[in-house]
Design a protein around this motif. Sequence first.
Motif, PDB file in Angstrom:
ATOM      1  N   UNK A 295      -5.163 -13.798  -2.673  1.00  0.00           N
ATOM      2  CA  UNK A 295      -4.568 -15.087  -2.994  1.00  0.00           C
ATOM      3  C   UNK A 295      -3.078 -14.907  -3.280  1.00  0.00           C
ATOM      4  N   UNK A 296      -2.395 -16.016  -3.518  1.00  0.00           N
ATOM      5  CA  UNK A 296      -0.929 -16.023  -3.582  1.00  0.00           C
ATOM      6  C   UNK A 296      -0.388 -15.132  -4.702  1.00  0.00           C
ATOM      7  N   UNK A 297       0.715 -14.451  -4.396  1.00  0.00           N
ATOM      8  CA  UNK A 297       1.473 -13.627  -5.355  1.00  0.00           C
ATOM      9  C   UNK A 297       0.631 -12.492  -5.928  1.00  0.00           C
ATOM     10  N   UNK A 298      -0.320 -11.991  -5.135  1.00  0.00           N
ATOM     11  CA  UNK A 298      -1.254 -10.987  -5.643  1.00  0.00           C
ATOM     12  C   UNK A 298      -0.597  -9.623  -5.889  1.00  0.00           C
ATOM     13  N   UNK A 299      -1.361  -8.760  -6.567  1.00  0.00           N
ATOM     14  CA  UNK A 299      -0.891  -7.421  -6.942  1.00  0.00           C
ATOM     15  C   UNK A 299      -1.567  -6.318  -6.131  1.00  0.00           C
ATOM     16  N   UNK A 300      -2.162  -6.647  -4.998  1.00  0.00           N
ATOM     17  CA  UNK A 300      -2.832  -5.601  -4.224  1.00  0.00           C
ATOM     18  C   UNK A 300      -1.882  -4.470  -3.817  1.00  0.00           C
ATOM     19  N   UNK A 301      -0.601  -4.751  -3.509  1.00  0.00           N
ATOM     20  CA  UNK A 301       0.295  -3.623  -3.222  1.00  0.00           C
ATOM     21  C   UNK A 301       0.418  -2.644  -4.389  1.00  0.00           C
ATOM     22  N   UNK A 302       0.237  -3.128  -5.612  1.00  0.00           N
ATOM     23  CA  UNK A 302       0.228  -2.237  -6.779  1.00  0.00           C
ATOM     24  C   UNK A 302      -1.037  -1.378  -6.763  1.00  0.00           C
ATOM     25  N   UNK A 303      -2.169  -2.004  -6.472  1.00  0.00           N
ATOM     26  CA  UNK A 303      -3.436  -1.267  -6.418  1.00  0.00           C
ATOM     27  C   UNK A 303      -3.383  -0.163  -5.371  1.00  0.00           C
ATOM     28  N   UNK A 304      -2.612  -0.368  -4.302  1.00  0.00           N
ATOM     29  CA  UNK A 304      -2.526   0.621  -3.225  1.00  0.00           C
ATOM     30  C   UNK A 304      -1.993   1.962  -3.720  1.00  0.00           C
ATOM     31  N   UNK A 305      -1.222   1.943  -4.809  1.00  0.00           N
ATOM     32  CA  UNK A 305      -0.682   3.186  -5.374  1.00  0.00           C
ATOM     33  C   UNK A 305      -1.711   3.925  -6.237  1.00  0.00           C
ATOM     34  N   UNK A 306      -2.855   3.302  -6.466  1.00  0.00           N
ATOM     35  CA  UNK A 306      -3.921   3.894  -7.296  1.00  0.00           C
ATOM     36  C   UNK A 306      -3.381   4.338  -8.672  1.00  0.00           C
ATOM     37  N   UNK A 307      -2.767   3.409  -9.433  1.00  0.00           N
ATOM     38  CA  UNK A 307      -2.196   3.800 -10.721  1.00  0.00           C
ATOM     39  C   UNK A 307      -3.233   4.076 -11.802  1.00  0.00           C
ATOM     40  N   UNK A 308      -4.488   3.667 -11.575  1.00  0.00           N
ATOM     41  CA  UNK A 308      -5.570   3.941 -12.533  1.00  0.00           C
ATOM     42  C   UNK A 308      -6.666   4.723 -11.833  1.00  0.00           C
ATOM     43  N   UNK A 309      -7.405   5.558 -12.560  1.00  0.00           N
ATOM     44  CA  UNK A 309      -8.434   6.394 -11.916  1.00  0.00           C
ATOM     45  C   UNK A 309      -9.593   5.585 -11.343  1.00  0.00           C
ATOM     46  N   UNK A 310      -9.863   4.405 -11.922  1.00  0.00           N
ATOM     47  CA  UNK A 310     -10.933   3.546 -11.410  1.00  0.00           C
ATOM     48  C   UNK A 310     -10.371   2.138 -11.236  1.00  0.00           C
ATOM     49  N   UNK A 311     -10.595   1.549 -10.058  1.00  0.00           N
ATOM     50  CA  UNK A 311     -10.009   0.243  -9.767  1.00  0.00           C
ATOM     51  C   UNK A 311     -11.082  -0.698  -9.218  1.00  0.00           C
ATOM     52  N   UNK A 312     -11.030  -1.941  -9.692  1.00  0.00           N
ATOM     53  CA  UNK A 312     -12.029  -2.955  -9.356  1.00  0.00           C
ATOM     54  C   UNK A 312     -11.305  -4.239  -8.960  1.00  0.00           C
ATOM     55  N   UNK A 313     -11.914  -4.987  -8.037  1.00  0.00           N
ATOM     56  CA  UNK A 313     -11.395  -6.315  -7.694  1.00  0.00           C
ATOM     57  C   UNK A 313     -12.518  -7.331  -7.791  1.00  0.00           C
ATOM     58  N   UNK A 314     -12.159  -8.596  -8.028  1.00  0.00           N
ATOM     59  CA  UNK A 314     -13.172  -9.636  -8.091  1.00  0.00           C
ATOM     60  C   UNK A 314     -12.685 -10.891  -8.771  1.00  0.00           C
ATOM     61  N   UNK A 315     -13.547 -11.878  -8.890  1.00  0.00           N
ATOM     62  CA  UNK A 315     -13.348 -13.183  -9.526  1.00  0.00           C
ATOM     63  C   UNK A 315     -12.512 -14.136  -8.675  1.00  0.00           C
ATOM     64  N   UNK A 316     -11.284 -13.743  -8.319  1.00  0.00           N
ATOM     65  CA  UNK A 316     -10.378 -14.677  -7.655  1.00  0.00           C
ATOM     66  C   UNK A 316     -10.520 -14.744  -6.148  1.00  0.00           C
ATOM     67  N   UNK A 317     -11.321 -13.853  -5.551  1.00  0.00           N
ATOM     68  CA  UNK A 317     -11.426 -13.772  -4.091  1.00  0.00           C
ATOM     69  C   UNK A 317     -12.763 -13.136  -3.759  1.00  0.00           C
ATOM     70  N   UNK A 318     -13.371 -13.556  -2.652  1.00  0.00           N
ATOM     71  CA  UNK A 318     -14.746 -13.136  -2.387  1.00  0.00           C
ATOM     72  C   UNK A 318     -14.899 -12.225  -1.178  1.00  0.00           C
ATOM     73  N   UNK A 319     -13.795 -11.801  -0.601  1.00  0.00           N
ATOM     74  CA  UNK A 319     -13.873 -10.877   0.526  1.00  0.00           C
ATOM     75  C   UNK A 319     -13.267  -9.541   0.158  1.00  0.00           C
ATOM     76  N   UNK A 320     -13.522  -8.536   0.976  1.00  0.00           N
ATOM     77  CA  UNK A 320     -12.971  -7.212   0.711  1.00  0.00           C
ATOM     78  C   UNK A 320     -11.447  -7.223   0.708  1.00  0.00           C
ATOM     79  N   UNK A 321     -10.879  -6.378  -0.139  1.00  0.00           N
ATOM     80  CA  UNK A 321      -9.418  -6.241  -0.148  1.00  0.00           C
ATOM     81  C   UNK A 321      -8.928  -5.468   1.071  1.00  0.00           C
ATOM     82  N   UNK A 322      -9.806  -4.602   1.621  1.00  0.00           N
ATOM     83  CA  UNK A 322      -9.387  -3.735   2.717  1.00  0.00           C
ATOM     84  C   UNK A 322      -8.694  -2.472   2.244  1.00  0.00           C
ATOM     85  N   UNK A 323      -8.571  -2.315   0.931  1.00  0.00           N
ATOM     86  CA  UNK A 323      -7.870  -1.156   0.362  1.00  0.00           C
ATOM     87  C   UNK A 323      -8.865  -0.090  -0.084  1.00  0.00           C
ATOM     88  N   UNK A 324      -8.738   1.093   0.478  1.00  0.00           N
ATOM     89  CA  UNK A 324      -9.601   2.194   0.049  1.00  0.00           C
ATOM     90  C   UNK A 324      -9.329   2.593  -1.394  1.00  0.00           C
TER      91      UNK A 324
END
Length: 360
Positions: A295-324
Amino acid sequence: MNYRERLQIFRELTTAMDQLRWPDALHLAEALCMSQPQDRRMYEAIMAAYIDGGGAPDRAMQIAAEYAACLSGGKGEAGLDGVAHFYLGRIALLLDDGAAAEQHFQAALADLDMPAWYRGATCSIYATLCRNLGHVEQAVELFRASSGYKDLAHGKAEEYSNYLFHLHYLDKPPKFMYEAACGYGRLFAHVKQYQHNRDKVKKRWRQRGKLRLGYISPDLRFHVVAFFSYAFFHSYDHEQFEVYCYTNCIEDAASHEFAAVTDQWRNVRGLSAAEVANIVHDDGIDILIDLAGHTAHNFLPVMAYKPAPLQISGIGYFGTTGLAAVDYFLADPYTDPVDAAETNDQWFVEKLLRLPQSHF
């Protein structure tokens, strides 16, 4: 006013726009306009200020007319290049003239010599117009094209997210949607991810005695996603968890309420994805939860850097992020039933984390 004085106002105007100081930008745009500019760059800066800063439409129309006359060399629209049509199309949108805007955007894209950034920007804004007019298939293709003309520092990922989001308006098969989302992940193939040593992470957790959760979302404000997530901020066990919030929103009363009941509040508006990822990593977040997806103005580019050892997505969107880099996706037996003839698991890069009841 001499040229040097006009140039100084122009420089101050571009700085104000870069810093999103729109009241200052509009004041400087008016001052530059009164100086009777003859420089193309100055006209374009004035128009940008009126478009993005919410200036008076009548004044913007007057500036656009002067700009067109200055550039056309007496040839009318035939004397205008793609960049000129881009700005005039945006002014037409400001005046709520969709038909004129569409004509200008089509003329802009017909100019094969138009610089890539402007071509990408034209595709993006024209895509939004097409969506509003109900031409969804055209909008989808324009968003995809826009991403192709940009780089990651200048909106490539955002436009690809727009492409993926608008695909949901079309009746595409799951395999197509999955493969399209994987294309988003490939945008970040070159990004150097943070590394997390399992033993060090466990030691850090034992020393704290609490898990440090990070919620990252552009919607930590008066927004439906924030209210779906309300309990995350208000009802967590303070003996077992610390909650850090990361957002880029313009804060309102709901934001202030969330900030008051959580352990740390970080508004990172204006920072790059790499800078935000560095902040998250330095905060020592154990689990980072994205609440926006594509969704708009999202932070997925931040998640791409894997700044945390465990990462989860959900609530605001119902499809895969596409990010490993995203490990799990929040689900439940209703959104992703396990007894269906064909489960949704195969259409997610992430592992589905099905909660026993609804995850809302």
